[in-house]
Scaffold this active site. Structure first.
Site, short mmCIF file in Angstrom:
data_model
loop_
_atom_site.label_atom_id
_atom_site.label_comp_id
_atom_site.label_asym_id
_atom_site.label_seq_id
_atom_site.Cartn_x
_atom_site.Cartn_y
_atom_site.Cartn_z
N LYS A 230 -55.46 1.81 -12.45
CA LYS A 230 -56.71 1.20 -11.45
C LYS A 230 -57.86 2.01 -11.87
CE LYS A 230 -54.81 3.45 -7.90
NZ LYS A 230 -53.74 3.89 -8.55
N ARG B 35 -51.22 11.31 -19.67
CA ARG B 35 -52.54 11.27 -19.17
C ARG B 35 -53.30 12.38 -19.55
NH1 ARG B 35 -54.18 8.92 -13.69
NH2 ARG B 35 -52.92 10.37 -12.87
N ARG C 192 -54.06 16.53 -15.63
CA ARG C 192 -54.33 16.59 -13.91
C ARG C 192 -53.06 17.24 -13.66
NH1 ARG C 192 -55.97 10.89 -11.48
NH2 ARG C 192 -54.34 11.58 -9.92
#
Ligand code: AP5
Ligand code: MG
Length: 213
Positions: free
Chosen positions: A13, A127, A160
């Site tokens: 997204k 990521r 993250r």
């Protein structure tokens, strides 16, 4: 124009939102990014959200609605925006409808970003995000030119804290139980277009074909 990007954690997204906001010159409204901003500043909202985000649970609706409404009224959102990661419960979807109606706007499209689950887990573990501008990378699929450094602004990249195996599983479970029903909500309103695939450029092209140049 309000474009809504719907999909599981790691569906891409944020990556698609970066492409769409550039193309349509609209702001990117990600409730995840807004919450992480509050966390980094140690605000009251950040303090309320922390334990939920750290464990992969959804943050309570009232907290998320408060930050979203504040963002919506910023000047750059008056022409529309790309909404990423909101709504995630049917209650949030109902509240969004009210907020949008009060502002005489309407949702243009809801894009269901549909990516296989095994791909998602691989993506999230690899990521990296820019600590300053939020640009999204992946050490396997989209590495930065210089290791650990953002191509856009040169700031260090970070991992993250919710991209850990056990937290990823919890986020996916929350998605299945609380967020997937939101799709039925919009399907009943005839707003959903499903975009299947694993290639972001191709998926971006499909979205632009639907929305218009
Ligand atoms: P949020 O930040 O929204 O996270 P999420 O929904 O879990 O989604 P992600 O950001 O992990 O994935 P993405 O779909 O944006 O994928 P990306 O483009 O980065 O929310 C975090 C937390 O905040 C929640 O758990 C919750 O606690 C709270 N929260 C947020 N909103 C809330 C709400 N409305 N209500 C309640 N709580 C809320 O891509 C992932 C990786 O894949 C990247 O490395 C990318 O480079 C790579 N990638 C992307 N596309 C491709 C491709 N085509 N090929 C190869 N790699 C790709
Ligand atoms: Mg994201």
């Amino acid at each position: 124009m309000i474009l809504l990007l719907f999909g599981a954690p790691g569906a891409g997204k944020g990556t698609l939102a970066e492409m769409l906001t550039k193309h349509y010159k609209l702001p990117h409204v990600s409730t995840g990014d807004l919450l992480r901003y509050h966390l980094s500043k140690g605000t009251e909202i950040g303090k309320k959200a922390k334990e939920y985000m750290d464990t992969g649970l959804l943050v309570p609706d009232d907290v998320v609605l408060e930050i979203l409404e504040e963002k919506m009224d910023e000047k750059d959102c008056h022409r529309g925006y790309v909404l990423d990661g909101f709504p995630r419960t049917v209650e949030q979807a109902e509240a969004l409808d009210e907020m949008i109606e009060e502002r005489s706007a309407k949702i243009s499209h809801v894009f269901n970003i549909d990516v296989p689950r095994d791909v998602i887990v691989k993506r999230l573990c690899a990521r990296r995000v820019c600590s300053k501008c939020g640009a999204i990378y992946n050490v396997e699929f989209k590495p930065p030119k210089k290791e650990g450094t953002c191509d856009v602004c040169g700031a260090p990249l970070m991992h993250r804290s919710d991209d850990k195996d056990d937290v990823i599983r919890k986020r996916l479970a929350e998605y299945e139980s609380k967020t997937r029903p939101v799709l039925d909500y919009y399907q009943k309103k005839n707003l959903v277009r499903t975009v299947k695939g694993t290639d972001s450029a191709e998926m971006f092209g499909k979205i632009v074909d639907i929305v218009g140049k």
